[in-house]
Write a protein that holds these residues in place. Structure first.
Motif, short mmCIF file in Angstrom:
data_model
loop_
_atom_site.label_atom_id
_atom_site.label_comp_id
_atom_site.label_asym_id
_atom_site.label_seq_id
_atom_site.Cartn_x
_atom_site.Cartn_y
_atom_site.Cartn_z
N UNK A 118 9.32 -0.11 -3.28
CA UNK A 118 9.18 0.89 -4.34
C UNK A 118 9.53 0.21 -5.66
N UNK A 119 8.60 0.22 -6.59
CA UNK A 119 8.88 -0.29 -7.93
C UNK A 119 8.69 -1.78 -8.13
N UNK A 120 8.37 -2.13 -9.36
CA UNK A 120 8.10 -3.53 -9.70
C UNK A 120 9.35 -4.41 -9.62
N UNK A 136 4.22 -1.75 -4.57
CA UNK A 136 5.12 -1.78 -5.73
C UNK A 136 4.71 -0.78 -6.81
N UNK A 137 3.45 -0.37 -6.78
CA UNK A 137 3.00 0.61 -7.76
C UNK A 137 3.56 2.00 -7.47
N UNK A 138 4.14 2.16 -6.29
CA UNK A 138 4.76 3.44 -5.94
C UNK A 138 6.00 3.64 -6.81
N UNK A 139 6.05 4.77 -7.49
CA UNK A 139 7.17 5.02 -8.38
C UNK A 139 8.34 5.71 -7.71
N UNK A 140 8.17 6.06 -6.45
CA UNK A 140 9.24 6.77 -5.74
C UNK A 140 9.10 6.54 -4.24
N UNK A 141 10.16 6.88 -3.51
CA UNK A 141 10.12 6.76 -2.05
C UNK A 141 9.08 7.69 -1.46
N UNK A 142 8.89 8.84 -2.08
CA UNK A 142 7.91 9.79 -1.58
C UNK A 142 6.49 9.23 -1.71
N UNK A 143 6.21 8.59 -2.83
CA UNK A 143 4.88 8.00 -3.03
C UNK A 143 4.65 6.86 -2.04
N UNK A 144 5.67 6.05 -1.82
CA UNK A 144 5.54 4.96 -0.85
C UNK A 144 5.33 5.53 0.55
N UNK A 145 6.04 6.61 0.87
CA UNK A 145 5.87 7.25 2.17
C UNK A 145 4.43 7.69 2.39
N UNK A 146 3.83 8.29 1.38
CA UNK A 146 2.43 8.71 1.49
C UNK A 146 1.52 7.51 1.70
N UNK A 147 1.85 6.40 1.00
CA UNK A 147 1.07 5.17 1.14
C UNK A 147 1.12 4.67 2.59
N UNK A 148 2.29 4.70 3.19
CA UNK A 148 2.46 4.25 4.57
C UNK A 148 1.72 5.19 5.53
N UNK A 149 1.77 6.48 5.26
CA UNK A 149 1.07 7.45 6.11
C UNK A 149 -0.43 7.22 6.07
N UNK A 150 -0.96 6.97 4.87
CA UNK A 150 -2.40 6.74 4.72
C UNK A 150 -2.85 5.47 5.44
N UNK A 151 -1.94 4.50 5.55
CA UNK A 151 -2.29 3.25 6.24
C UNK A 151 -2.27 3.41 7.76
N UNK A 152 -1.75 4.54 8.23
CA UNK A 152 -1.72 4.79 9.67
C UNK A 152 -0.70 3.96 10.42
N UNK A 153 0.38 3.61 9.76
CA UNK A 153 1.43 2.81 10.40
C UNK A 153 2.21 3.67 11.39
N UNK A 154 2.52 3.11 12.55
CA UNK A 154 3.21 3.87 13.59
C UNK A 154 4.72 3.83 13.47
N UNK A 155 5.27 2.72 12.94
CA UNK A 155 6.71 2.59 12.84
C UNK A 155 7.08 1.64 11.71
N UNK A 156 8.26 1.86 11.12
CA UNK A 156 8.74 0.99 10.05
C UNK A 156 10.21 0.66 10.26
N UNK A 157 10.64 -0.42 9.62
CA UNK A 157 12.05 -0.77 9.55
C UNK A 157 12.48 -0.57 8.10
N UNK A 158 13.42 0.32 7.87
CA UNK A 158 13.86 0.70 6.53
C UNK A 158 15.16 -0.02 6.20
N UNK A 159 15.11 -0.94 5.24
CA UNK A 159 16.30 -1.68 4.81
C UNK A 159 16.91 -0.94 3.61
#
Length: 207
Positions: A118-120, A136-159
């Protein structure tokens, strides 16, 4: 606040690193409200890396490297803060990972491992460690979440840190995306907050 002399402003935060001028200071300097300002920063929190979390990330990356010619396991790693990126870069350095070629634009290749930020600023710090990323163009966690959903990712590791918000994990859970968390740093209150001598006395008429 406006007066004939200089306006003194105190931010209870750490001054941003790796920039010539803190964004808050720049905003005030560009404002027509103040002819002259003096900006001070008084950090109230510091951040400590979690050795356990960093070891977990190191193990995770080593597994990805060892599986290069074996069963392919895709790993999608998400970071939402510059501090998490700093921790990752430290892990990368300790593992001795380097780009395949000697080139400033080269990136470190870790098989089937994909980074999202999230963020530059978070992206820039990750790039210093030689890693490429998306989102990085995602300005928030919510926007990044939508990006991940659209990519059809099944699982992530959140640091993340110990004070992370629920926005991203909740959004991923609502969309049936598994989210493994690894805490890379903790927020610690400063025992002493240093304020410039005489600051409150000089500005008493403005409170």
């Amino acid at each position: 606040m406006k007066s004939g002399g200089k306006v003194k402003v105190l931010f209870f935060k750490a001054k941003k690193k790796d920039v010539d001028i803190d964004p808050y200071e720049k905003l005030l300097a560009e404002s027509n409200e103040f002819a002259q300002i003096e900006v001070y920063f008084a950090p109230v929190l510091s951040y400590v890396f979690s050795l356990d979390g960093m070891e977990q990330v190191a193990t995770l990356l080593q597994i990805q490297i060892q599986h290069k010619l074996e069963q392919k396991i895709s790993r999608h790693i998400v970071l939402t803060s510059p501090r998490a990126a700093d921790a990752v870069v430290s892990v990368i350095s300790k593992l001795g990972l380097k780009p395949d070629v000697s080139d400033d634009a080269a990136v470190i290749t870790i098989p089937n491992t994909f980074w999202y930020v999230v963020g530059n600023e978070t992206g820039a710090r990750l790039r210093k460690g030689g890693l490429s990323y998306q989102g990085s163009e995602s300005g928030s966690a919510q926007e990044l979440g939508r990006f991940l959903i659209e990519k059809g990712i099944a699982s992530v590791t959140f640091l993340c840190g110990d004070k992370r918000r629920d926005t991203l994990p909740n959004l991923l859970s609502e969309n049936q995306i598994a989210c493994e968390e690894i805490r890379l740093y903790e927020s610690v209150e400063e025992e002493t907050v240093i304020v410039p001598d005489g600051f409150f006395e000089e500005n008493a008429d403005r409170w």
